[in-house]
Design a protein around this motif. Structure first.
Motif, mmCIF file in Angstrom:
data_model
loop_
_atom_site.group_PDB
_atom_site.id
_atom_site.type_symbol
_atom_site.label_atom_id
_atom_site.label_comp_id
_atom_site.label_asym_id
_atom_site.label_seq_id
_atom_site.Cartn_x
_atom_site.Cartn_y
_atom_site.Cartn_z
ATOM 1 N N VAL A 152 0.883 -1.173 0.000
ATOM 2 C CA VAL A 152 0.000 0.000 0.000
ATOM 3 C C VAL A 152 0.913 1.212 0.000
ATOM 4 N N VAL A 153 0.797 2.050 -1.031
ATOM 5 C CA VAL A 153 1.743 3.152 -1.207
ATOM 6 C C VAL A 153 1.021 4.444 -1.551
ATOM 7 N N THR A 154 1.773 5.524 -1.453
ATOM 8 C CA THR A 154 1.339 6.811 -1.979
ATOM 9 C C THR A 154 2.561 7.457 -2.607
ATOM 10 N N PHE A 155 2.369 8.596 -3.278
ATOM 11 C CA PHE A 155 3.477 9.217 -3.986
ATOM 12 C C PHE A 155 4.472 9.887 -3.046
ATOM 13 N N ALA A 156 5.720 9.942 -3.497
ATOM 14 C CA ALA A 156 6.789 10.635 -2.781
ATOM 15 C C ALA A 156 7.650 11.356 -3.817
ATOM 16 N N PRO A 157 8.302 12.454 -3.424
ATOM 17 C CA PRO A 157 9.134 13.193 -4.376
ATOM 18 C C PRO A 157 10.353 12.387 -4.817
ATOM 19 N N ALA A 158 10.789 12.619 -6.049
ATOM 20 C CA ALA A 158 12.027 12.048 -6.576
ATOM 21 C C ALA A 158 12.538 12.994 -7.661
ATOM 22 N N ALA A 159 13.742 12.711 -8.149
ATOM 23 C CA ALA A 159 14.358 13.568 -9.153
ATOM 24 C C ALA A 159 15.149 12.721 -10.137
ATOM 25 N N ARG A 160 15.609 13.348 -11.208
ATOM 26 C CA ARG A 160 16.415 12.624 -12.201
ATOM 27 C C ARG A 160 17.652 12.011 -11.563
ATOM 28 N N SER A 161 18.161 12.649 -10.522
ATOM 29 C CA SER A 161 19.355 12.129 -9.853
ATOM 30 C C SER A 161 19.100 10.780 -9.189
ATOM 31 N N ASP A 162 17.823 10.421 -9.031
ATOM 32 C CA ASP A 162 17.480 9.113 -8.458
ATOM 33 C C ASP A 162 17.483 8.010 -9.504
ATOM 34 N N LEU A 163 17.644 8.372 -10.779
ATOM 35 C CA LEU A 163 17.640 7.381 -11.857
ATOM 36 C C LEU A 163 19.044 6.801 -12.009
ATOM 37 N N ILE A 164 19.395 5.906 -11.114
ATOM 38 C CA ILE A 164 20.739 5.348 -11.088
ATOM 39 C C ILE A 164 20.703 3.837 -11.331
ATOM 40 N N SER A 165 21.816 3.320 -11.789
ATOM 41 C CA SER A 165 21.924 1.903 -12.124
ATOM 42 C C SER A 165 21.505 1.025 -10.956
ATOM 43 N N GLY A 166 20.708 0.003 -11.279
ATOM 44 C CA GLY A 166 20.268 -0.964 -10.286
ATOM 45 C C GLY A 166 18.923 -0.668 -9.669
ATOM 46 N N LYS A 167 18.412 0.553 -9.842
ATOM 47 C CA LYS A 167 17.112 0.903 -9.280
ATOM 48 C C LYS A 167 15.991 0.391 -10.180
ATOM 49 N N LYS A 168 14.927 -0.066 -9.550
ATOM 50 C CA LYS A 168 13.747 -0.522 -10.281
ATOM 51 C C LYS A 168 12.923 0.692 -10.716
ATOM 52 N N VAL A 169 12.302 0.570 -11.892
ATOM 53 C CA VAL A 169 11.467 1.658 -12.401
ATOM 54 C C VAL A 169 10.173 1.127 -13.001
ATOM 55 N N PHE A 170 9.201 2.009 -13.019
ATOM 56 C CA PHE A 170 7.942 1.807 -13.739
ATOM 57 C C PHE A 170 7.805 3.034 -14.622
ATOM 58 N N VAL A 171 7.819 2.819 -15.931
ATOM 59 C CA VAL A 171 7.807 3.936 -16.876
ATOM 60 C C VAL A 171 6.605 3.812 -17.799
ATOM 61 N N VAL A 172 5.872 4.894 -17.934
ATOM 62 C CA VAL A 172 4.826 4.965 -18.956
ATOM 63 C C VAL A 172 5.424 5.697 -20.135
ATOM 64 N N ALA A 173 5.432 5.057 -21.299
ATOM 65 C CA ALA A 173 6.158 5.610 -22.440
ATOM 66 C C ALA A 173 5.411 5.386 -23.744
ATOM 67 N N SER A 174 5.756 6.223 -24.712
ATOM 68 C CA SER A 174 5.222 6.083 -26.070
ATOM 69 C C SER A 174 6.248 5.348 -26.918
#
Length: 204
Positions: free
Chosen positions: A159-181
């Motif tokens: 159970v989650v809610t949103f939290a702030p993040a930045a491009r600097s958090d996009l580092i190797s090994g981190k999991k992501v969920f991306v909505v993309a075209s």
């Protein structure tokens, strides 16, 4: 920049990011789930859970957010949630994750539609009308424009809610969920990004 202005900008970013869970079937976005290989300039390389590797153009204006854990007890009547769920042989919905939207994002993607998290998976973005303790967790009665349903949320479901993040958090090994075209083949353009932060992986 004052604290009030910074908070306002941050909340706006979270509201924009919340649309990641609000895409209707007509929009048919590509949802990319995986682990970051690298970020070079605007090019995010992700090894998907499906096994292939893709490149995603993350332009400077693309919102980047994270999620943080909250308690199941934090879901109250009147909350607006997005929950991925599976349908059992009995036709009942069991949640696999629940996102509690900030109040400013109420109504985002409202409805019930197919989701791509697994077999018989669906997404419901709806108002919580009631919360009842059940034998297998908590039963949420949900209503949305044009319908309603109930979903059981087991105790071990994220159970989650949103939290702030930045491009600097996009580092190797981190999991992501991306909505993309999609652009072509394994190339995509990001609409929004949710990234693992403080050990919390986007569960959707």
């Amino acid at each position: 920049m004052s604290l009030k202005i910074r908070f306002g900008v941050g909340l706006a970013t979270l509201v924009i990011a919340s649309a990641a869970f609000a895409q209707t079937p007509a929009a048919k976005p590509t949802r990319i789930r995986g682990e970051i290989v690298s970020l070079t300039g605007d090019t995010l390389t992700v090894h998907r859970r499906s096994g292939d590797t893709v490149t995603i153009d993350v332009k400077s204006g693309v919102p980047v957010s994270a999620v943080k854990n909250i308690k199941l007890a934090d879901i109250k009547p009147g909350s607006f949630v997005g929950t991925a769920a599976t349908t059992g042989t009995d036709g009942k919905l069991t949640a696999t994750e629940v996102l509690v939207f900030p109040e400013a994002a109420r109504g985002t993607g409202e409805g019930h539609y197919a989701w791509d998290l697994g077999p018989n998976s669906s997404m419901t973005n709806a108002n919580v009308d009631s919360v009842v303790e059940g034998t297998s967790g908590r039963d949420l009665k949900l209503s949305y424009k044009g319908g309603s349903n109930s979903v059981t949320v087991p105790e071990n479901v994220p159970v989650v809610t949103f939290a702030p993040a930045a491009r600097s958090d996009l580092i190797s090994g981190k999991k992501v969920f991306v909505v993309a075209s999609p652009v072509s083949g394994t190339q995509f353009v990001a609409q929004r990004v949710l990234v693992e932060k403080d050990g919390v992986v986007p569960p959707m």
